[in-house]
Design an enzyme around this catalytic site. Structure first.
Site, PDB file in Angstrom:
ATOM      1  N   CYS A   1       0.834  -1.213   0.000  1.00 15.82           N
ATOM      2  CA  CYS A   1       0.000   0.000   0.000  1.00 15.82           C
ATOM      3  C   CYS A   1       0.867   1.262   0.000  1.00 15.82           C
ATOM      4  O   CYS A   1       1.733   1.414   0.853  1.00 15.82           O
ATOM      5  CB  CYS A   1      -0.900  -0.018   1.233  1.00 15.82           C
ATOM      6  SG  CYS A   1      -1.714   1.554   1.511  1.00 15.82           S
TER       7      CYS A   1
ATOM      8  N   CYS B   1       0.601   3.280   3.453  1.00  9.53           N
ATOM      9  CA  CYS B   1       1.037   2.752   4.752  1.00  9.53           C
ATOM     10  C   CYS B   1       2.408   3.337   5.128  1.00  9.53           C
ATOM     11  O   CYS B   1       3.225   3.631   4.257  1.00  9.53           O
ATOM     12  CB  CYS B   1       1.103   1.220   4.701  1.00  9.53           C
ATOM     13  SG  CYS B   1      -0.491   0.425   4.972  1.00  9.53           S
TER      14      CYS B   1
ATOM     15  N   HIS C   1      -4.037   0.667   8.016  1.00 11.50           N
ATOM     16  CA  HIS C   1      -4.588   0.338   6.703  1.00 11.50           C
ATOM     17  C   HIS C   1      -6.031  -0.174   6.803  1.00 11.50           C
ATOM     18  O   HIS C   1      -6.809  -0.074   5.850  1.00 11.50           O
ATOM     19  CB  HIS C   1      -3.694  -0.731   6.063  1.00 11.50           C
ATOM     20  CG  HIS C   1      -4.036  -1.074   4.651  1.00 11.50           C
ATOM     21  ND1 HIS C   1      -3.661  -0.282   3.583  1.00 11.50           N
ATOM     22  CD2 HIS C   1      -4.746  -2.119   4.122  1.00 11.50           C
ATOM     23  CE1 HIS C   1      -4.110  -0.840   2.463  1.00 11.50           C
ATOM     24  NE2 HIS C   1      -4.773  -1.942   2.760  1.00 11.50           N
TER      25      HIS C   1
ATOM     26  N   ASN D   1     -13.154  10.358  -1.119  1.00 12.71           N
ATOM     27  CA  ASN D   1     -13.838   9.459  -2.027  1.00 12.71           C
ATOM     28  C   ASN D   1     -13.650   8.079  -1.423  1.00 12.71           C
ATOM     29  O   ASN D   1     -12.523   7.605  -1.347  1.00 12.71           O
ATOM     30  CB  ASN D   1     -13.131   9.565  -3.382  1.00 12.71           C
ATOM     31  CG  ASN D   1     -14.047   9.256  -4.508  1.00 12.71           C
ATOM     32  OD1 ASN D   1     -15.263   9.344  -4.366  1.00 12.71           O
ATOM     33  ND2 ASN D   1     -13.476   8.886  -5.627  1.00 12.71           N
TER      34      ASN D   1
ATOM     35  N   SER E   1      -9.199   4.265  -5.269  1.00 15.55           N
ATOM     36  CA  SER E   1      -8.157   3.349  -5.741  1.00 15.55           C
ATOM     37  C   SER E   1      -7.523   2.526  -4.620  1.00 15.55           C
ATOM     38  O   SER E   1      -6.800   1.583  -4.887  1.00 15.55           O
ATOM     39  CB  SER E   1      -7.082   4.143  -6.473  1.00 15.55           C
ATOM     40  OG  SER E   1      -6.468   5.065  -5.583  1.00 15.55           O
TER      41      SER E   1
ATOM     42  N   HIS F   1      -7.002   2.070   2.045  1.00 13.86           N
ATOM     43  CA  HIS F   1      -6.356   2.768   3.174  1.00 13.86           C
ATOM     44  C   HIS F   1      -7.094   4.108   3.372  1.00 13.86           C
ATOM     45  O   HIS F   1      -7.276   4.843   2.413  1.00 13.86           O
ATOM     46  CB  HIS F   1      -4.873   3.002   2.858  1.00 13.86           C
ATOM     47  CG  HIS F   1      -4.083   3.435   4.047  1.00 13.86           C
ATOM     48  ND1 HIS F   1      -3.059   2.692   4.586  1.00 13.86           N
ATOM     49  CD2 HIS F   1      -4.200   4.533   4.836  1.00 13.86           C
ATOM     50  CE1 HIS F   1      -2.564   3.325   5.633  1.00 13.86           C
ATOM     51  NE2 HIS F   1      -3.251   4.453   5.810  1.00 13.86           N
TER      52      HIS F   1
ATOM     53  N   HIS G   1      -8.192   7.588   3.401  1.00 18.76           N
ATOM     54  CA  HIS G   1      -7.532   8.801   2.904  1.00 18.76           C
ATOM     55  C   HIS G   1      -8.521   9.718   2.214  1.00 18.76           C
ATOM     56  O   HIS G   1      -9.605   9.302   1.819  1.00 18.76           O
ATOM     57  CB  HIS G   1      -6.410   8.448   1.928  1.00 18.76           C
ATOM     58  CG  HIS G   1      -6.906   7.898   0.610  1.00 18.76           C
ATOM     59  ND1 HIS G   1      -7.343   6.602   0.475  1.00 18.76           N
ATOM     60  CD2 HIS G   1      -7.058   8.472  -0.603  1.00 18.76           C
ATOM     61  CE1 HIS G   1      -7.726   6.396  -0.770  1.00 18.76           C
ATOM     62  NE2 HIS G   1      -7.586   7.517  -1.448  1.00 18.76           N
TER      63      HIS G   1
ATOM     64  N   GLN H   1      -8.548  13.675  -0.234  1.00 15.00           N
ATOM     65  CA  GLN H   1      -7.747  14.480  -1.153  1.00 15.00           C
ATOM     66  C   GLN H   1      -8.081  15.952  -0.968  1.00 15.00           C
ATOM     67  O   GLN H   1      -9.132  16.305  -0.422  1.00 15.00           O
ATOM     68  CB  GLN H   1      -8.044  14.092  -2.595  1.00 15.00           C
ATOM     69  CG  GLN H   1      -7.708  12.660  -2.948  1.00 15.00           C
ATOM     70  CD  GLN H   1      -7.727  12.454  -4.458  1.00 15.00           C
ATOM     71  OE1 GLN H   1      -7.250  13.288  -5.226  1.00 15.00           O
ATOM     72  NE2 GLN H   1      -8.294  11.351  -4.889  1.00 15.00           N
TER      73      GLN H   1
HETATM   74  P1  H2U Z   1      -8.281   7.931  -4.810  1.00 10.30           P
HETATM   75  O1  H2U Z   1      -8.181   6.658  -4.048  1.00 10.30           O
HETATM   76  O2  H2U Z   1      -9.485   8.742  -4.428  1.00 10.30           O
HETATM   77  O3  H2U Z   1      -8.149   7.672  -6.277  1.00 10.30           O
HETATM   78  O4  H2U Z   1      -7.015   8.833  -4.369  1.00 10.30           O
HETATM   79  C1  H2U Z   1      -5.714   8.355  -4.281  1.00 10.30           C
HETATM   80  C2  H2U Z   1      -4.779   9.324  -4.947  1.00 10.30           C
HETATM   81  O5  H2U Z   1      -3.448   8.943  -4.627  1.00 10.30           O
HETATM   82  C3  H2U Z   1      -4.886   9.309  -6.467  1.00 10.30           C
HETATM   83  O6  H2U Z   1      -5.315  10.587  -6.883  1.00 10.30           O
HETATM   84  C4  H2U Z   1      -2.605   9.249  -5.706  1.00 10.30           C
HETATM   85  C5  H2U Z   1      -3.461   9.011  -6.939  1.00 10.30           C
HETATM   86  O7  H2U Z   1      -3.088   9.882  -7.975  1.00 10.30           O
HETATM   87  N1  H2U Z   1      -1.386   8.447  -5.621  1.00 10.30           N
HETATM   88  C6  H2U Z   1      -0.180   9.064  -5.308  1.00 10.30           C
HETATM   89  O8  H2U Z   1      -0.147  10.285  -5.134  1.00 10.30           O
HETATM   90  N2  H2U Z   1       0.948   8.321  -5.144  1.00 10.30           N
HETATM   91  C7  H2U Z   1       1.016   6.963  -5.326  1.00 10.30           C
HETATM   92  O9  H2U Z   1       2.051   6.366  -5.141  1.00 10.30           O
HETATM   93  C8  H2U Z   1      -0.188   6.226  -5.773  1.00 10.30           C
HETATM   94  C9  H2U Z   1      -1.468   7.031  -5.858  1.00 10.30           C
HETATM   95 ZN    ZN Z   2      -2.160   1.070   3.740  1.00 11.05          ZN
END
Ligand code: H2U
Ligand code: ZN
Length: 354
Positions: free
Chosen positions: A53, A56, A116, A156, A164, A167, A169, A171
């Protein structure tokens, strides 16, 4: 033969006082049989730490950076940011037909917890307070750039929402333009404040508190309710009782109360179908570097996609895409269901029973 009109039974439209949009409410349709898409749920048995992840502690992210061994929430610039600070100026207006403008900004990712396997309702009020303080810090830091005019803080949550990574989180996207939804709310709140000398949401909140039909849960400083014009079946809003324009305006007591109501509302959501409840949620607040914004009243929207169970999603298609949004269950019915749920998380319940 005519019968008396009833908001509980008959099709009607409702007006969204924040955006100026309309929705169609069709309460009689809840009886229709469902033979459509049933979503499958991702397994809910995550480890406390996942070596794969990118959120993490101690793990490597896409840009090669290694996360610190953090023990609370932490923030970093999105490695795949939709907005970039060094975008050159530029615009197009070709006979009023092809119109475009360059957009500057920044995108940040906020890990809510080093764990996580947890989500917002499973964090303690103290842990959620730390998330709110980080939101405040980020808001302060991002608004120091005069090119930034709006800061959208959001979460989200859930695979069904396109999230995606499970974990916990959120934005933050900070942009040089005022986004569409904010622009609509800005105009409506400004007009109300100019006419009445009070914020639109102060007046709306007074009305809802008097009626008590759509309130879900409250505390000393915040109210969570299903708005009269809710589009998504279990859509809610958290509104601050005090007219505060942005997240920096909260007192220490209000920060604690916000953490408390976030925990209560998201716990009720999880308890609705005994799953980690998916949604898109985010706060709306005054634009920055845009002069005085006394008409803005801080609030937070929750837009969950689920309709009748953990696996049946509400689709915004057809009439909703082409005309205006439509809902079947009434906002009053949804509020009553959410109000009837426990504020003790179902997983804690199970632990206590076993
Ligand atoms: P979402 O799970 O809402 O997609 O947000 C996760 C964000 O994390 C996503 O916008 C970013 C993705 O671009 N990301 C990083 O900044 N670094 C990473 O190593 C993987 C994902
Ligand atoms: Zn994690």
């Amino acid at each position: 033969m005519t019968t008396d009109f009833s908001f509980r039974e008959h099709p009607h439209t409702r007006f969204n006082i924040l955006t100026g949009d309309w929705i169609l409410v069709s309460p009689h349709r809840t009886k229709r049989p469902w033979q459509g898409k049933v979503e499958t749920l991702p397994p809910d048995n995550r480890p406390a730490y996942d070596p794969a992840c990118y959120l993490c502690p101690g793990n490597r992210r896409a840009d090669g950076a290694v996360n610190p061994q953090f023990d609370g929430p932490f923030a970093f610039t999105n490695d795949f940011a939709a907005l970039l600070a060094d975008t050159p100026d530029g615009s197009l207006n070709d006979d009023g037909l092809l119109i475009a403008a360059s957009e500057k900004g920044t995108c940040r990712v906020i890990g809510f917890s080093p764990r996580h396997d947890l989500t917002l309702p499973q964090l303690t009020v103290e842990e959620i307070k730390a998330v709110i303080r980080l939101w405040q810090e980020e808001f302060r830091m991002l608004s120091a750039d005069p090119a930034i005019h709006y800061i959208q803080i959001f979460e989200n949550k859930g695979e069904i929402m396109g999230c995606s990574n499970p974990h916990p989180h959120g934005q933050i996207w900070a942009s040089s333009h005022i986004p569409l939804e904010i622009d609509k709310e800005n105009r409506r709140q400004e007009a109300h404040f100019r006419e009445k000398g009070r914020s639109l949401l102060s007046d709306y909140l007074d009305k809802e508190m008097a009626l008590q039909e759509r309130i879900v849960t409250t505390n000393e400083h915040f109210v969570a309710l299903v708005p009269f014009w809710a589009t998504w079946p279990y859509e809610t809003m958290i509104i601050s009782r005090r007219h505060v324009t942005d997240v920096l305006g909260f007192t220490a007591d209000e920060v604690t109360a916000l953490a408390d109501i976030l925990k209560k509302l998201t716990t009720r959501y999880d308890n609705l179908f005994n799953i980690s409840f998916p949604y898109s949620a985010g706060m709306h607040q005054a634009p920055v570097n845009s002069g005085d914004q006394p008409h803005w009243h801080w609030h937070m929207h929750f837009y969950p996609p689920l309709l009748r169970s953990a696996t049946v999603k509400k689709f915004m298609v057809g009439y909703e895409m082409l005309a205006n949004p439509q809902r079947d269950v009434t906002p009053e019915w949804a509020a009553e269901r959410l109000r009837g749920l426990s504020e003790l998380h179902y997983k804690e319940n199970t632990n206590q029973l076993s």
